[in-house]
Scaffold this active site. Structure first.
Site, PDB file in Angstrom:
ATOM      1  N   GLY A   1       0.788  -1.248   0.000  1.00  0.00           N
ATOM      2  CA  GLY A   1       0.000   0.000   0.000  1.00  0.00           C
ATOM      3  C   GLY A   1       0.808   1.281   0.000  1.00  0.00           C
ATOM      4  O   GLY A   1       1.783   1.443  -0.746  1.00  0.00           O
TER       5      GLY A   1
ATOM      6  N   TYR B   1      -9.906  11.502  10.583  1.00  0.00           N
ATOM      7  CA  TYR B   1     -10.782  11.276  11.746  1.00  0.00           C
ATOM      8  C   TYR B   1      -9.981  11.188  13.057  1.00  0.00           C
ATOM      9  O   TYR B   1     -10.565  10.959  14.105  1.00  0.00           O
ATOM     10  CB  TYR B   1     -11.761  10.118  11.535  1.00  0.00           C
ATOM     11  CG  TYR B   1     -11.197   8.731  11.261  1.00  0.00           C
ATOM     12  CD1 TYR B   1     -10.418   8.060  12.193  1.00  0.00           C
ATOM     13  CD2 TYR B   1     -11.511   8.068  10.080  1.00  0.00           C
ATOM     14  CE1 TYR B   1      -9.943   6.781  11.962  1.00  0.00           C
ATOM     15  CE2 TYR B   1     -11.039   6.789   9.821  1.00  0.00           C
ATOM     16  CZ  TYR B   1     -10.245   6.151  10.778  1.00  0.00           C
ATOM     17  OH  TYR B   1      -9.780   4.885  10.537  1.00  0.00           O
TER      18      TYR B   1
ATOM     19  N   LYS C   1      -5.667   6.556  16.384  1.00  0.00           N
ATOM     20  CA  LYS C   1      -5.066   7.604  15.539  1.00  0.00           C
ATOM     21  C   LYS C   1      -5.078   8.947  16.274  1.00  0.00           C
ATOM     22  O   LYS C   1      -4.148   9.752  16.117  1.00  0.00           O
ATOM     23  CB  LYS C   1      -5.807   7.716  14.204  1.00  0.00           C
ATOM     24  CG  LYS C   1      -5.665   6.512  13.278  1.00  0.00           C
ATOM     25  CD  LYS C   1      -4.309   6.428  12.611  1.00  0.00           C
ATOM     26  CE  LYS C   1      -4.296   5.386  11.490  1.00  0.00           C
ATOM     27  NZ  LYS C   1      -2.956   5.190  10.900  1.00  0.00           N
TER      28      LYS C   1
ATOM     29  N   PRO D   1      -3.996  11.518   5.655  1.00  0.00           N
ATOM     30  CA  PRO D   1      -4.533  11.340   4.292  1.00  0.00           C
ATOM     31  C   PRO D   1      -6.038  11.119   4.321  1.00  0.00           C
ATOM     32  O   PRO D   1      -6.585  10.545   5.260  1.00  0.00           O
ATOM     33  CB  PRO D   1      -3.838  10.062   3.787  1.00  0.00           C
ATOM     34  CG  PRO D   1      -2.860   9.640   4.847  1.00  0.00           C
ATOM     35  CD  PRO D   1      -3.303  10.300   6.121  1.00  0.00           C
TER      36      PRO D   1
ATOM     37  N   PRO E   1      -9.012   9.468   1.437  1.00  0.00           N
ATOM     38  CA  PRO E   1      -9.002   8.182   0.752  1.00  0.00           C
ATOM     39  C   PRO E   1      -7.965   8.079  -0.376  1.00  0.00           C
ATOM     40  O   PRO E   1      -7.986   8.871  -1.314  1.00  0.00           O
ATOM     41  CB  PRO E   1     -10.423   8.071   0.173  1.00  0.00           C
ATOM     42  CG  PRO E   1     -11.222   9.121   0.829  1.00  0.00           C
ATOM     43  CD  PRO E   1     -10.283  10.192   1.259  1.00  0.00           C
TER      44      PRO E   1
END
Ligand code: HXC
Ligand code: NAP
Length: 287
Positions: free
Chosen positions: A25, A154, A169, A195, A197
């Site tokens: 990723g 978020y 997070k 980030p 999406p």
């Protein structure tokens, strides 16, 4: 243009960088760009076969030196070993990208305590384990250091249905700012990227499977109308890892096409009003 490499050649020449979760990723994409800019790379995660395959690919594609080291970031002894073998191979480590994460979508009341632990341990404990090991090493050896943490938007707002990830997070964001304040004077910079999406197999398979896509279209939430390109994120990450960002410390940079601000605005929903209705509204407006 926006998906082109941004920094000049050799911007990371001679730097040795550890990337957790660097075999897949976003970690892999950022790692590849670091290699192209002249860095030595250590990629680490739980699955050594995946890591080794990615390391071989990166070596072939960029000619850089890439070491794959198996390490579960939840285990401090494994993190210490990661640092040890990295120093044995490259002589020193200059930067750490805390990118490894675990996540899934689920109503919170359906989660077991172990499910909660699993995500929080990978994201928050994994990040502080790596940060602590690297911080101790840099401070003991009077070396400068750079840390970059991947959070999410978020982390500021919280989010339903990914509560362990949001809590963890948020913790990583507090850790980022706290360590920046404490270790800045030791010449260690700590920043974060949030980030929006960016399509990856790991995130999409868990967070946007077909059943979720029936209810949520991520594109409709993003003012710029598209998801992020990996190179855009790699450009920002490489800049924050490089000496070009030497005066940036304790910062979190959002790269989300305006998604979270769009969701937060009280009147954003008015974008669904057609122009003819605005025409009527304008005629009726109170003076
Ligand atoms: C509910 C779940 C679950 C699910 C696992 N569990 N998956 N509960 N819903 N989908 C529960 C299990 O039942 C178990 O609890 C506990 O969690 C541990 O599960 P394991 O499968 O044993 O854990 P493990 O093998 O360590 O795997 C960790 C993982 C997995 C987090 C569950 O998904 C993983 O390896 N993820 C790594 C990669 C990843 O998640 N990438 C996406 C990051 S994206 P019990 O009680 O039953 O034993 C991201 C983006 C955010 O963060 C923003 C996007 C816009
Ligand atoms: P990904 O490919 O699933 O990456 C997660 C990585 O973490 C994997 O390589 C995984 O490897 C590793 N990992 C998980 N548990 C670990 C552990 N205990 N120890 C060591 N490594 C572990 O997903 P991604 O989308 O690239 O996400 C990368 C980062 O970006 C994450 O921090 C994520 O929260 C963040 N992010 C992503 C998006 C997005 O849209 N993609 C948006 C916002 C933020 P193993 O399974 O081999 O351990």
């Amino acid at each position: 243009m926006y998906n082109q490499p941004m920094l000049k050649e050799n911007s990371l020449k001679g730097k040795t960088i550890i990337i957790t979760g660097g075999g897949t990723g976003l970690g892999k994409s950022i790692g590849k760009y670091c290699c192209e800019l002249g860095a030595n790379l250590i990629i680490t995660s739980r699955k050594i076969d995946v890591l080794q395959k990615s390391a071989d690919e990166l070596i072939l594609e960029t000619g850089a030196q890439v070491l794959a080291v198996q390490c579960d970031v939840r285990n401090y002894e494994e993190v210490e070993n990661l640092l040890k073998v990295s120093i044995e191979k490259f002589g020193s480590v200059d930067a750490l990208l805390n990118n490894a994460a675990g996540n899934f979508v689920m109503p919170t009341e359906r989660l077991s305590a172990k499910a909660f632990d699993t995500v929080v341990d990978i994201v928050l404990k994994g990040t502080y384990n790596c940060s602590l090991a690297l911080g101790k090493y840099w401070i003991k050896n009077k070396l400068p250091g750079v840390m970059l943490n991947i959070v999410t938007t978020y982390a500021f707002t919280g989010s339903a249905y990914v509560v362990p990830s949001a809590a963890a997070k948020g913790g990583v964001l507090a850790l980022t700012r706290s360590l920046a304040a404490e270790w800045g004077r030791k010449n260690i910079r700590v920043n974060a990227i949030a980030p929006g999406p960016f399509p990856t197999e790991g995130a999409w398979s868990r967070l946007f499977p077909p059943i979720v896509q029936k209810f949520v279209d991520p594109l409709k939430r993003i003012p710029l109308g598209r998801t992020g390109e990996h190179q855009e994120l790699a450009n920002l990450a490489a800049y924050l890892l490089s000496d070009f960002s030497s005066y940036i410390n304790g910062e979190v940079i959002v790269i989300d096409g305006g998604e979270w601000i769009h969701g937060a605005g009280q009147f954003t929903g008015l974008e669904n009003i057609p122009d003819e209705m605005w025409d009527a509204w304008e005629k009726m407006r109170t003076r």
